[in-house]
Write an enzyme that holds these catalytic residues in place. Structure first.
Site, mmCIF file in Angstrom:
data_model
loop_
_atom_site.group_PDB
_atom_site.id
_atom_site.type_symbol
_atom_site.label_atom_id
_atom_site.label_comp_id
_atom_site.label_asym_id
_atom_site.label_seq_id
_atom_site.Cartn_x
_atom_site.Cartn_y
_atom_site.Cartn_z
ATOM 1 N N LYS A 235 -0.197 -3.323 18.554
ATOM 2 C CA LYS A 235 -0.348 -4.512 17.718
ATOM 3 C C LYS A 235 -0.280 -4.081 16.254
ATOM 4 O O LYS A 235 -0.991 -3.176 15.830
ATOM 5 C CB LYS A 235 -1.676 -5.214 17.982
ATOM 6 N N GLN A 236 0.579 -4.752 15.502
ATOM 7 C CA GLN A 236 0.781 -4.370 14.111
ATOM 8 C C GLN A 236 1.087 -5.594 13.259
ATOM 9 O O GLN A 236 1.708 -6.548 13.735
ATOM 10 C CB GLN A 236 1.949 -3.377 13.992
#
Length: 348
Positions: A235-236
């Site tokens: 997740k970014q």
């Protein structure tokens, strides 16, 4: 859904863009066979493969290889008041799970307390992803650190099939967080659980003339460190600029080719650099939806289009969905999912 109407003046800019940095043929693109094609070649056990497949086979995106996840750990990260005052119904954890289910999500991600409070009723109905560590902001003065609130075994015992954690790469505490999370992800995989890593950057030095904690080169390297820890999904935050390595004096090493050949200023190309750092897509990249604002539908649509066309695996959107009436939150989640189901929105 009229995606061009939603994107307005950016429609052509985003939908017609051709990526020449990393050709799409070099990417491991999400698809119905992703677990068999990619994860089955790895050292993941059959139980991990089964739980990953369970996530991919749930919700409105089932069978597509894309994921839509509802994350609600903001009660710890941003205080319960700041998170749930806009819609007090979500002080009750059951409504968080109901939103994820009725919103057609692949999984619901939340704290040990939230998911544990309703696990016997819902753990068999929607995949649970337990976020194990958090940034506790009640201490004064505030410090930015991720500490573990829960253990892998607690998530496993409640019936969760995945765990998540955050590392603040670049922070003074990042070495400790890396070591802790490495052990946690090892244990999760031993128990057959999937792993999701929030790969965020935290250091005031990254904020000079602009916020380089969301630059493509630095977030890309954070992603690369994340998959090194065997995160199955990364997740970014979606990048909004580039050149973090260049802006900071005597910081790290990079190559001029990153900026002259492997990226451009286009948001799809910047996000593709993030995908490339996820082992060319062998670990899925999901971008965060960001804070709630005035035009959440348009902002979420833009983020989803950029992620999909860059070669990403989906969106993890929380505040935009739960800080409004449930009906509107469901509509927003469905709109995001419709973008990933739209065959006319292709990999750039």
């Amino acid at each position: 859904m009229d995606i061009e109407k939603i994107l307005k003046e950016e429609a052509g800019f985003l939908l017609e863009h051709k990526c020449t940095t990393f050709p799409k043929e070099k990417l491991h693109i999400p698809g119905s066979d992703f677990v068999d094609r990619i994860f089955a070649l790895s050292d993941r056990s059959p139980r991990v493969l089964g739980n990953l497949q369970h996530i991919f086979n749930h919700g409105r995106l089932r069978g597509s290889g894309y994921v839509s996840i509802l994350p609600v750990d903001q009660g710890v990260e941003h205080s319960a008041g700041a998170s749930f005052a806009p819609n007090p119904d979500y002080f009750d954890p059951e409504n968080i799970v109901k939103l994820a289910m009725e919103g057609g999500c692949n999984a619901v991600a939340s704290t040990l307390g939230v998911l544990g409070s309703v696990s016997r009723k819902y753990a068999h109905k929607i995949p649970f992803l337990v976020k194990l560590n958090h940034n506790e902001l009640l201490s004064y003065p505030n410090t930015f650190d991720q500490v573990y609130f829960a253990q892998v075994e607690q998530a496993w015992n409640m019936g969760a099939i995945a765990v998540g954690a955050t590392i603040y790469f670049g922070s003074p505490q990042s070495d400790r967080q890396i070591q802790e999370t490495s052990k946690v992800f090892k244990r999760a995989h031993e128990l057959g659980m999937a792993t999701v890593l929030w790969c965020y950057l935290r250091n005031d030095a990254f904020k000079i003339e602009r916020d380089y904690s969301v630059s493509a080169d630095l977030t890309g390297q954070a992603n690369h460190l994340g998959v090194t820890l065997e995160a199955d999904i990364i997740k970014q935050k979606q990048p909004t600029n580039n050149g973090g390595y260049l802006a900071l004096d005597n910081f790290g090493k990079t190559s001029d080719l990153v900026y002259s050949k492997l990226t451009t200023d286009h948001p799809i190309d910047l996000t593709r650099y993030q995908v490339a750092n996820c082992y060319m897509g062998r670990a899925g990249l999901i971008n965060s939806g960001g804070a709630s604002g005035e035009d959440d539908f348009a902002a979420a649509a833009r983020t989803a289009v950029v992620n999909k066309r860059a070669g990403g695996m989906g969106l993890i959107s929380g505040r935009k969905a739960f800080q409004r009436h449930m009906k509107e939150g469901i509509e927003l989640l469905h709109m995001i999912q419709d973008i990933y189901l739209d065959k006319n929105i292709t990999i750039a």
